[in-house]
Structures are given as C-alpha cells and as structure tokens.
Design an enzyme around this catalytic site. Sequence first.
Site, PDB file in Angstrom:
ATOM      1  CB  CYS A   1      -0.926   0.016   1.207  1.00 28.73           C
ATOM      2  SG  CYS A   1      -2.019  -1.388   1.300  1.00 28.73           S
TER       3      CYS A   1
ATOM      4  CG  HIS B   1      -1.539   2.867   4.674  1.00 26.24           C
ATOM      5  ND1 HIS B   1      -1.355   1.662   4.036  1.00 26.24           N
ATOM      6  CD2 HIS B   1      -0.879   2.772   5.849  1.00 26.24           C
ATOM      7  CE1 HIS B   1      -0.621   0.864   4.803  1.00 26.24           C
ATOM      8  NE2 HIS B   1      -0.318   1.527   5.909  1.00 26.24           N
TER       9      HIS B   1
END
Length: 569
Positions: A91, A147
């Site tokens: 990610c 994130h």
Amino acid sequence: MSEGICSAFFLVIGTTLLPGLGCLDEHKSHDDSEDKEEVKRPRPPHLIFITVDDQGYGDIGDHDSDVHTPALDQLAAEGVKLGNYYVQLICSPSRSQLMTGRYQIHTGLQRSIIRPRQPLCLPPNIPALPERLTEAGYATHMVGKGHLGFCWSSFLPTGRGFQSFLGTLTGSGDHFSDQSCNGAEACGFDLYDGDRPAWEMRGNHSTLLYTERVKQILQSHDPHTPLFLNVSLQAAHTPSQVPDQFLHRYGSQSNRLRRHYAAMLSCLNDGVAQVVHELKTRGLYQNSVLIYSSDNGGQPLSGGSNWPLREGKGTYWEGGIRAVGFVHNPLLKRKGVVSRALIHVSDWHPTLLGLAGALQFHQGLDGHDVWMSISEGLSCPRTEILFNINPLSRKPQVPYEIALVHKGFGIWDTAIRAALRAGDWKLLTGNVGNGDWIPPRVFPSGPERWQKLEKRRDLGKSGWLFNISANPYERTDLTEAHPEVVKYLLTRIAQYNQTALMSRNPPDDPMSSPELHGGVWGPWLSLEEDADKANAKKEKMVKIKQCKLCKLKDLFRKVGSRLQWNTIF
C-alpha cells in the site's frame, strides 16, 4: 494495500476540457485578440483518481475472471487498457509514489508500509500532488484510505493539500465499524471527516459511504473550477465484508473467501458506475479522463487472484506489482486499444500535472508524463522502472563473498532485496518472496486446495533474470544464459543506490495508542513539543492494557496463516 497497496487500485478521472467557443472578427482590436487567445486556451481537466485496494490481476472481468465487473469492463473497452502497467508490492509505497512522483529510495520510505504506531509520514519537504494542483487553481478532495502517516496533525490529508477528506488514516479496518487494530495491543476507531473522528458515520459499509461522499462532491462542485478528486477505496482489502445483496450474486461459488472477495469487487464496480453516472448527470463526463489502477497485487490467502502471473501482494514477482489499469476519456485520440507502453504508478504525478498545465513542477521527479503515449500511441519516455532497493532487507548470515563477489560480480550485494525492470528485462535480487504460481480458487479451503499449486524450486538463489515481454509468467530464469545483461542491470541498481536517501524506519511509539486518545487513531505528536517532554510522557505512561477482542483476532490470524503456509512448505 495497509500491511497488505496492501493491493488497491487507483482510478483517476481527469477532465480534458473543450477549447474555447467561436472565433472573433478579424477587425477586432489588439486587446480583443488577446481575449481571443485567452478564450481558445483549453481549460485544465477535472481529475478524479480512484484507488482500489488489493485487487489482483485476475480479479476483473476483462481478464477472463469469475468476478463480475461489467461497468469497469465497459470503461476499459471504450478507453485505453494499460497492458504493461506497474505499481508497488504493498500500500504505502504505491500511494507515496503517486503523491510525490518519486521512487521510495528518494523519499526514505523504502523499508515497507507506514505502520499506525510509527512516527513516520510522507516527507514534508516534498510537495504532494494535491498541493501542486492547488497552486494550479484546482479544488482538491480526498475520499477513502490515506495510509501515508498521521503522527502530526499537519500530515493529515487536509494538511497536505486536500480541501476536504473523508476516510481512514491506517492501512486497514472493519468496513462497517471502522475499528482498526495494529497487532493485539492497539485497536481504535479510524474514520475521519476533515480533521475530526466521524463517529456518527459508523455502521456504513466503506464502499457505499465513500461512493455517496463522491457523489455529494460532484453535485456541489462548480464545473468552471478544475477538480482533483482522489478516491481511494478500501475494497477489496481484508476483512472480507460486503452487504448481503452482493454476496447473493456469487451463490454458486463454493470457496467462501473467494465469494466474499468477488462480492466486494462487484460492490466497488457498482460504486464506480454511480460515479460515472453522476459525472454525466452534472455535465462533467465529456471533459473527464478516467485512470483506473490497483495499488498492488491481490492476496491469494484472502481470496484474490493474480493468475496466470506469479505470486501476489508483498512480492516483486509480476503478480505482486503488475496491476490492472486503464484510461477512459471521451476525447482520447485512440480508443479500444491496449497500450504496451511501460508505465509506473509514479508516472501519474507528472502526467496529471501535465494535464493541469502545471509543467513547471516536473523537475526532480522519477515519474514521466506518459499522456501522449496513452492518448496518441507515441513512444513512451519511460524505459526502466526501479521498483525498490531495501538496504534493511539483508540477512547478516549471507556471506559477502558469495552475495557480492561471486553472484554480484563485485558490482552489487545480491543479498539486498532489489528489483529493476529495464526494457524487456527484469532483475530481482535478495529475498523476493515465495514465488509460487497460484491458480484461482486454490486458496484457502478444501482438501485438495494445494494440489495444483506450482511451487518455487529454486530456493537458495539470490538473483533472477527474466525477459518479461517473452516470458511474462516468469517461468524461465536467464541469469546463467545472459550474464552480460545481469551485470548491466546490477550496475544500474548500484547507480540508483548512489542517489538513495537513508531509509527511515523508526520504532513504534507507545504514545500513539488509541487508548490514550479517546479510543481513536489520530495524531499524537506536536511539532512544538521537544524530545525531553515526549520522553517524560513515556516514562510516566502506564502499561497499556491489551484489547481482549484484538488479542483473540490476532491469535486466529496468526494460527490460520501458519496452518496455511505450513501445509505448503
């Protein structure tokens, strides 16, 4: 994907607006001529970037999948499919390169994802994409998963150029309750609206919630102002949760995790369809560019599939980094084609700036403006991709004499995890992951679940060379057949390494625990607070109680994973 890109997708809808209307009479004054030039100048496009989390290469209908994604399939068929498109293995790395246009070695984030308790964020000295687009006159909004670190409040999305934000700060969480756990001892609520926890929005499935917010933004947006809308969906990242009406579409699928995973993507497909419908309703569609991309490969242990590519999320094999991607735009000069241009996630940063007319911000980037390659089929400016060099990955027990002198030709320490694609060639060094070929529905249940699994047989190696154009499934290692190519690519990796920043990987900070902040994940550091005060706080801190539910979930997760991998190995 969080700890899993994390797989995810990036969908960018950019709007290439029509030229100005009409012509002025030849007898107009000089001032009118200047006005004419101003009128004829194309307005900058609206850009809507949608990121999908953990969608595998084999998890879209267009790739002969059992997953039903008719809206996505149609958008891809009517646009340009990206047949040679790469992202990062998890990610945070993919998202950071989208936001900065720079490789991980040039942001200090080459180690891995940014963990929730880690005092680490996107470097403040590197302008983020929405900051640049704001300077170019754009309205900027983000919906979905961030994130990219949140230890300081100034590093929330609203502090890095987005005028509004609805989404999560960590890498994963419950799609309904918004509860996010990092290990067994740190669990908290993770859903923000701007810079405040959005407690009142609990109970809504993430894909449905984010779709509604995107529609609201489009409904209230002034079409004369260029828009950058970054939609970063949590699906199909674990946990595998989806409203029942989507599960019913896969009643014949006997594999439970595959059924839930596919249903999550069908829910996402419907959400994208609603967004496109809203664009048409608001008169924005004709001026829109749509770029669709996942953040990393799918996770087979969670129901994802990258077949026929090798392995998946968390590895530098093709299944971990080769992504589903396409560009959709009514004004594309060619449509219904597959582009073979070599494109990387870092390229979207300068490409979107180019569409926005902000060419002055292209300097110092690793990404390339690939719009002409996509839209017109011109030669691509990118010829190679450095996926990463992770200096912290080296195992100390590997002798330098073998890894550097013998296998690395004295050029590069092959015990260090690195990956490079140059032209047709791809070189991997270090610990590159399991390297299996995993057919659909092999994971994770059934007595014959491992029977068709093709396992990697070259354990102990530290270097692999493939001709990806001729061998996209990485079945034939050519290191011994082409040592000259290996030496060249090792030299390129060594040259890149000379430009690398020091890898930043600070330890987890106990002060980040949600238990100390009202049960919520959020910023816990103050830029004005000096180190002495911070250390004094830590010394006075009582031992954090472990969440019993988190410990139980963590135990099941670890036991389940060990049982699965022990069966293989």
